[in-house]
Design a protein around this motif. Structure first.
Motif, PDB file in Angstrom:
ATOM      1  N   UNK B   9      39.748  27.978 133.511  1.00 18.49           N
ATOM      2  CA  UNK B   9      40.246  28.596 134.747  1.00 18.49           C
ATOM      3  C   UNK B   9      41.765  28.461 134.857  1.00 18.49           C
ATOM      4  N   UNK B  10      42.422  29.609 135.027  1.00 15.99           N
ATOM      5  CA  UNK B  10      43.882  29.620 135.203  1.00 15.99           C
ATOM      6  C   UNK B  10      44.229  30.300 136.512  1.00 15.99           C
ATOM      7  N   UNK B  11      45.243  29.759 137.190  1.00 16.87           N
ATOM      8  CA  UNK B  11      45.686  30.398 138.433  1.00 16.87           C
ATOM      9  C   UNK B  11      47.168  30.111 138.646  1.00 16.87           C
ATOM     10  N   UNK B  12      47.933  31.168 138.911  1.00 18.47           N
ATOM     11  CA  UNK B  12      49.351  30.998 139.219  1.00 18.47           C
ATOM     12  C   UNK B  12      49.653  31.592 140.579  1.00 18.47           C
ATOM     13  N   UNK B  17      52.393  27.812 137.962  1.00 21.17           N
ATOM     14  CA  UNK B  17      51.038  27.757 137.430  1.00 21.17           C
ATOM     15  C   UNK B  17      50.331  26.537 138.015  1.00 21.17           C
ATOM     16  N   UNK B  18      49.362  26.796 138.865  1.00 23.63           N
ATOM     17  CA  UNK B  18      48.710  25.710 139.593  1.00 23.63           C
ATOM     18  C   UNK B  18      47.510  25.175 138.828  1.00 23.63           C
ATOM     19  N   UNK B  19      46.752  26.076 138.194  1.00 23.80           N
ATOM     20  CA  UNK B  19      45.627  25.652 137.362  1.00 23.80           C
ATOM     21  C   UNK B  19      45.894  26.092 135.929  1.00 23.80           C
ATOM     22  N   UNK B  20      45.827  25.148 135.024  1.00 26.28           N
ATOM     23  CA  UNK B  20      46.229  25.453 133.649  1.00 26.28           C
ATOM     24  C   UNK B  20      45.060  25.313 132.685  1.00 26.28           C
ATOM     25  N   UNK B  21      43.925  25.859 133.085  1.00 30.26           N
ATOM     26  CA  UNK B  21      42.781  25.789 132.179  1.00 30.26           C
ATOM     27  C   UNK B  21      41.844  24.669 132.573  1.00 30.26           C
ATOM     28  N   UNK B  22      40.945  24.967 133.511  1.00 23.30           N
ATOM     29  CA  UNK B  22      39.986  23.967 133.974  1.00 23.30           C
ATOM     30  C   UNK B  22      38.622  24.272 133.366  1.00 23.30           C
TER      31      UNK B  22
END
Lengths: 218, 242
Positions: B9-12, B17-22
């Protein structure tokens, strides 16, 4: 010059005052309908529509009501429409009122905290369901005091319709004064007439505001 | 088979970039606490799980069904994933029972009588049955939060997300809310909590996930994680909050 008793003056003012009341009601009812439509368009519509509504609101808020009345009355004549002072005044005041109400109501919808949208969304409500069950009932409560307060502006605004020959309270005052020449008495009575119409409304708006914010809803 | 499966999971937000691959899998009935400093992405992660935020990359599956990318409508989502907020967000113009009944009636189109029954059941579960006709403003923070939990449960979700649900409460009211969550956990409800209540994370959760700079930095059973942190970041974090 004819002799006018005070009662003659008061009686004539009261008769003309009816038209102030009727014009105010038309402007307010019409303005509320158009304003509600504009509010919904401005909140939910596509961006060109939102932009147009904003332009409309800015235009009517940024020009004097007097000019709007002139344009409605004389402008219509220039364009070949023969409209009465009645129609012109009703149309101009309706549009004027709708622009202000649209702005007031948009503010009320936006004043509902974003957490309410989120809670509704998380519970599965779509845009219309959220509006109907969660946002609008709260916005409506917020909207009542400023809306009632604004109705005072509408009533006072109708005085300007006198310049296009619409016989309401102010115009009747002017006409009576031409005949009786007692400006102080007559215009004091005219002012009193407006005050009697407006004061209960402002008091009511203040009462509603206290009730709304005093209840400690949050 | 995991109940919730989160994949890369990625989210910017803009350049940030707040989530860098969950990556995370959660079993049915599991209680998972997500801890970490503010800004570590834990709330954003939670909000992605019910699509309050739309992530840029990666997938989320719930019971082998795709949940993200518009695969589920808000109505379907709400019957799979419930959420409780830090600021309660009860509807102030509705009574307690109306708050809990609204979504079942409007979204699920449950008949009112049945919806009321479900609502009463849920309110009983959180110990708020006697306040059924009160308005939110008449309740304490702890009571409001318990109603908010009942409201989320009324949609009978498979997972309940809790976003710092005790952070806005006076200290003496925290216990009653945690107690409700504890009993939900005991009933086998799947819970994912972002929390600052370390004692609760340690005592009630089956697994603790430590987030740091948009990654899952460390995860494991609470006993091991709190007593033998493997990374210096986690030991620092634990030291800073104890």
């Amino acid at each position: 010059m004819t002799d006018f008793t005070l009662w003659d003056i008061v009686r004539n003012l009261l008769l003309a005052g009816r038209w102030t009341v009727v014009l105010s009601l038309i402007a307010f009812a019409g303005g509320a309908c158009v304003g509600l439509m504009l509010t919904l368009l401005r909140m939910g519509g596509l961006w060109p529509i939102r932009w147009l509504v904003r332009l409309y609101v800015d235009l009517f808020q940024g020009t004097p009501l007097l000019m709007q009345l002139f344009l409605a009355y004389f402008g219509a004549a220039v364009l070949g429409f023969d409209i009465s002072a009645w129609t012109a005044a009703s149309v101009a005041l309706t549009l004027f009122t709708s622009a202000f109400l649209c702005d007031i109501w948009r503010g009320c919808v936006e004043a509902v905290p974003s957490g309410q949208w989120q809670a509704a969304r998380v519970l599965g409500l779509n845009y219309l369901q959220s509006m109907r069950h969660v946002i609008l009932p709260q916005a409506l409560r917020l909207a009542v005091p400023p809306t009632v307060g604004f109705s005072v502006q509408v009533i006072k605004g109708t005085a300007l319709a006198s310049v296009i020959g619409f016989v309401e309270l102010t115009k009747a005052g002017t006409m009576l004064n031409n005949a009786a020449f007692a400006p102080f008495t007559i215009f004091a009575l005219v002012a009193l007439g407006y005050f009697i119409l407006c004061y209960p409304l402002s008091r009511y708006a203040r009462y509603l505001e206290r009730k709304l914010y005093g209840a400690g809803s949050r | 088979m995991a109940l919730v499966a989160v994949n890369d999971l990625h989210k910017s937000f803009g350049d940030l970039e707040v989530l860098k691959g969950i990556d995370l899998e959660i079993e049915a009935g599991e209680v998972v606490s997500v801890i970490g400093r503010s800004g570590s992405g834990k709330s954003t992660f939670l909000r992605c799980l019910n699509q309050l935020e739309h992530h840029d990359w990666g997938t989320i599956h719930l019971a082998d069904q795709r949940l993200d990318g518009g695969a589920m409508s808000p109505g379907e989502l709400s019957q799979n994933v419930g959420m409780v907020f830090q600021s309660f967000n009860l509807f102030p113009h509705k009574t307690v029972i109306e708050n809990v009944m609204l979504a079942p009636v409007v979204v699920k189109q449950t008949p009112r009588a049945e919806a009321r029954q479900i609502a009463e059941q849920m309110l009983d579960k959180v110990g708020m049955l006697e306040k059924i006709d009160a308005y939110p403003a008449q309740l304490s923070g702890g009571q409001q939060q318990r109603v908010a939990i009942a409201r989320a449960l009324a949609m009978q979700p498979k997972v309940l997300l809790c976003d710092e649900v005790t952070s806005a409460l006076d200290p003496e009211l925290v216990g009653e809310v945690l107690h409700v969550l504890e009993s939900l956990a005991a009933e086998g409800m799947t819970l994912i909590l972002v929390t600052h209540e370390m004692k609760f994370a340690r005592d009630v959760s089956h697994r603790v996930v430590f987030m740091h700079h948009g990654h899952i930095h460390e995860a494991g059973d609470p006993q091991t994680l709190f007593t033998q942190p493997k990374t210096p970041e986690l030991s620092q974090f634990i030291a800073s909050i104890l």
